[in-house]
Write a protein that holds these residues in place. Structure first.
Motif, PDB file in Angstrom:
ATOM      1  N   ALA A 175       0.820  -1.216   0.000  1.00 18.43           N
ATOM      2  CA  ALA A 175       0.000   0.000   0.000  1.00 18.43           C
ATOM      3  C   ALA A 175       0.848   1.257   0.000  1.00 18.43           C
ATOM      4  O   ALA A 175       0.337   2.353  -0.312  1.00 18.43           O
ATOM      5  N   SER A 176       2.131   1.136   0.327  1.00 23.79           N
ATOM      6  CA  SER A 176       3.015   2.299   0.423  1.00 23.79           C
ATOM      7  C   SER A 176       3.903   2.468  -0.798  1.00 23.79           C
ATOM      8  O   SER A 176       4.728   3.394  -0.830  1.00 23.79           O
ATOM      9  N   VAL A 177       3.753   1.590  -1.805  1.00 27.31           N
ATOM     10  CA  VAL A 177       4.604   1.671  -2.995  1.00 27.31           C
ATOM     11  C   VAL A 177       4.453   3.014  -3.692  1.00 27.31           C
ATOM     12  O   VAL A 177       5.435   3.618  -4.150  1.00 27.31           O
ATOM     13  N   LYS A 178       3.220   3.517  -3.774  1.00 29.51           N
ATOM     14  CA  LYS A 178       3.000   4.803  -4.441  1.00 29.51           C
ATOM     15  C   LYS A 178       3.768   5.923  -3.744  1.00 29.51           C
ATOM     16  O   LYS A 178       4.252   6.847  -4.406  1.00 29.51           O
ATOM     17  N   ASP A 179       3.892   5.856  -2.421  1.00 35.44           N
ATOM     18  CA  ASP A 179       4.644   6.873  -1.705  1.00 35.44           C
ATOM     19  C   ASP A 179       6.141   6.749  -1.979  1.00 35.44           C
ATOM     20  O   ASP A 179       6.844   7.754  -2.099  1.00 35.44           O
ATOM     21  N   MET A 180       6.635   5.517  -2.078  1.00 35.71           N
ATOM     22  CA  MET A 180       8.044   5.313  -2.403  1.00 35.71           C
ATOM     23  C   MET A 180       8.382   5.887  -3.774  1.00 35.71           C
ATOM     24  O   MET A 180       9.454   6.448  -3.991  1.00 35.71           O
ATOM     25  N   VAL A 181       7.455   5.743  -4.709  1.00 37.83           N
ATOM     26  CA  VAL A 181       7.705   6.182  -6.089  1.00 37.83           C
ATOM     27  C   VAL A 181       7.469   7.681  -6.254  1.00 37.83           C
ATOM     28  O   VAL A 181       8.274   8.392  -6.882  1.00 37.83           O
ATOM     29  N   LEU A 182       6.364   8.192  -5.697  1.00 44.42           N
ATOM     30  CA  LEU A 182       5.926   9.551  -6.009  1.00 44.42           C
ATOM     31  C   LEU A 182       6.495  10.628  -5.100  1.00 44.42           C
ATOM     32  O   LEU A 182       6.572  11.787  -5.498  1.00 44.42           O
ATOM     33  N   PHE A 183       6.891  10.285  -3.877  1.00 41.62           N
ATOM     34  CA  PHE A 183       7.429  11.310  -2.983  1.00 41.62           C
ATOM     35  C   PHE A 183       8.778  11.797  -3.506  1.00 41.62           C
ATOM     36  O   PHE A 183       9.679  11.020  -3.795  1.00 41.62           O
ATOM     37  N   ASP A 184       8.919  13.116  -3.594  1.00 42.00           N
ATOM     38  CA  ASP A 184      10.183  13.713  -4.026  1.00 42.00           C
ATOM     39  C   ASP A 184      10.196  15.191  -3.647  1.00 42.00           C
ATOM     40  O   ASP A 184       9.183  15.742  -3.213  1.00 42.00           O
ATOM     41  N   VAL A 185      11.341  15.804  -3.832  1.00 39.97           N
ATOM     42  CA  VAL A 185      11.509  17.218  -3.482  1.00 39.97           C
ATOM     43  C   VAL A 185      11.152  18.073  -4.689  1.00 39.97           C
ATOM     44  O   VAL A 185      11.504  17.744  -5.828  1.00 39.97           O
ATOM     45  N   GLN A 186      10.442  19.169  -4.449  1.00 30.90           N
ATOM     46  CA  GLN A 186      10.111  20.120  -5.493  1.00 30.90           C
ATOM     47  C   GLN A 186      10.100  21.518  -4.912  1.00 30.90           C
ATOM     48  O   GLN A 186       9.842  21.712  -3.720  1.00 30.90           O
ATOM     49  N   PRO A 187      10.390  22.535  -5.720  1.00 35.16           N
ATOM     50  CA  PRO A 187      10.354  23.919  -5.230  1.00 35.16           C
ATOM     51  C   PRO A 187       8.931  24.405  -5.045  1.00 35.16           C
ATOM     52  O   PRO A 187       8.041  24.074  -5.836  1.00 35.16           O
TER      53      PRO A 187
END
Length: 360
Positions: A175-187
């Motif tokens: 259930a947390s795969v989407k967070d592993m893939v989509l979480f990232d740093v952005q301005p």
């Protein structure tokens, strides 16, 4: 932090696709852009959330550390109860270790880089999800031990505990795969760095957010709540049909357990559901701050329950209370703590799981 919502001209995208299919248009925007001003909400979060996160982190560290210490000194991992309890402590500690990072983030901005953004986001999601599933599993195990005592004696083996725990971890990680893939740093605004789900067109991100909201409400709230209510109702009926001297006290404990579970988890998940409905309907009033304030406050109750649940469930049992008194007596002899050792007959019916309500 709250990401600004943007509304682009769909016709422009269709036209651009027709002209050139080889060009990535994910980051091209044109037309009127609707900006949601969340200044007051962000300022409220910067004032309130870091304090709550730090308090939850400290409580979790102390409480779960105490439970681990008692298990190490006085218990063994040869019982189903202690295996489930250890997994619950691990899941809560995983979740708690992400809180200091979020505290710093909400106070200012994300300063820890892209790799930690993905790691912390994943640990937060895995720990949060697995915590409620392990609580549900422990409730179901208590139901088996009380309502189906004879058949459960044969099935409640260590292999059953390890296999059940592995399934919980698999579901939580999946259930947390989407967070592993989509979480990232952005301005973000004023060149401040954000750690959020990003990297794709906003329509795709909206779909992923909806999946996350409905997943949280159905898989990690509705199903656990239904199982908790069913199991404790059956346990209460079973207790009331016995001649147990303290059955009224046991039923009161059940009521307290269910009440605290509902009070801590229901508001947060109701807000999540309302946000999902609002996003699904394409409501143009998404700039309203009401749900944002409600999410901030209700989420803290859910976080607090996650952090203290092992302590709460553990010390309902007299055996762990005795272990705690022994620990205090060794560390602080001047307290003159008197420890009453349970009789042999009471040991067989005393605390057997963190959810026990059949103490004598």
């Amino acid at each position: 932090m709250t990401t600004e919502t943007m509304q682009a001209d769909d016709y422009f995208y269709e036209f651009f696709d027709a002209v050139s299919n080889s060009t990535d248009i994910s980051y091209v925007q044109k037309g009127d852009v609707l900006l949601c001003e969340k200044t007051e909400v962000n300022q409220f979060g910067a004032r309130v959330l870091p304090t709550f996160y730090c308090i939850n982190f400290i409580l979790s560290l102390i409480g779960n550390g105490l439970v681990l210490c008692i298990i190490y000194k006085y218990e063994k991992l040869s019982t189903v109860t202690n295996i489930f309890l250890l997994n619950l402590v691990i899941s809560d500690l995983l979740f708690a270790f992400s809180l200091p990072f979020w505290a710093v983030y909400h106070h200012s901005e994300w300063i820890f880089g892209s790799a930690l953004c993905k790691l912390v986001g994943s640990l937060y999601s895995i720990g949060f999800n697995s915590s409620v599933l392990f609580l549900t599993l422990m409730t179901f195990d208590r139901y088996l031990a009380v309502v189906h005592a004879i058949t459960a004696t044969r099935s409640r083996k260590t292999m059953y505990a390890f296999a059940s725990s592995a399934v919980i971890w698999f579901i939580s990680i999946l259930a947390s795969v989407k967070d592993m893939v989509l979480f990232d740093v952005q301005p973000g605004n004023q060149s401040m760095m954000l750690c959020e789900m990003t990297g794709y067109h906003h329509n795709i991100m909206k779909k992923w957010q909806l999946i996350g909201h409905y997943q949280q409400f159905l898989l990690f709230f509705t199903v656990p709540l239904a199982m908790v209510l069913y199991c404790y109702i059956r346990i209460s009926i079973r207790i009331m049909s016995t001649r147990m001297r303290e059955k009224c006290r046991a039923v009161k404990l059940i009521f307290i357990i269910v009440l605290i579970f509902c009070v801590c988890w229901t508001p947060y998940n109701v807000v999540i559901l309302l946000q999902a409905i609002e996003m699904s309907n394409g409501d143009q009033k998404q700039c309203s701050d009401t749900l944002d304030y409600a999410l901030y406050m209700s989420r803290n109750f859910a976080y607090l329950y996650c952090c203290i649940s092992p302590v709460f469930y553990t010390f309902l049992g007299k055996k762990f209370q005795t272990h705690f008194l022994k620990l205090l007596a060794k560390r602080i002899p001047c307290l003159n703590i008197t420890i009453v050792t349970p009789t042999q007959s009471s040991k067989t019916t005393s605390f057997r799981t963190p959810n026990t309500v059949t103490e004598h």
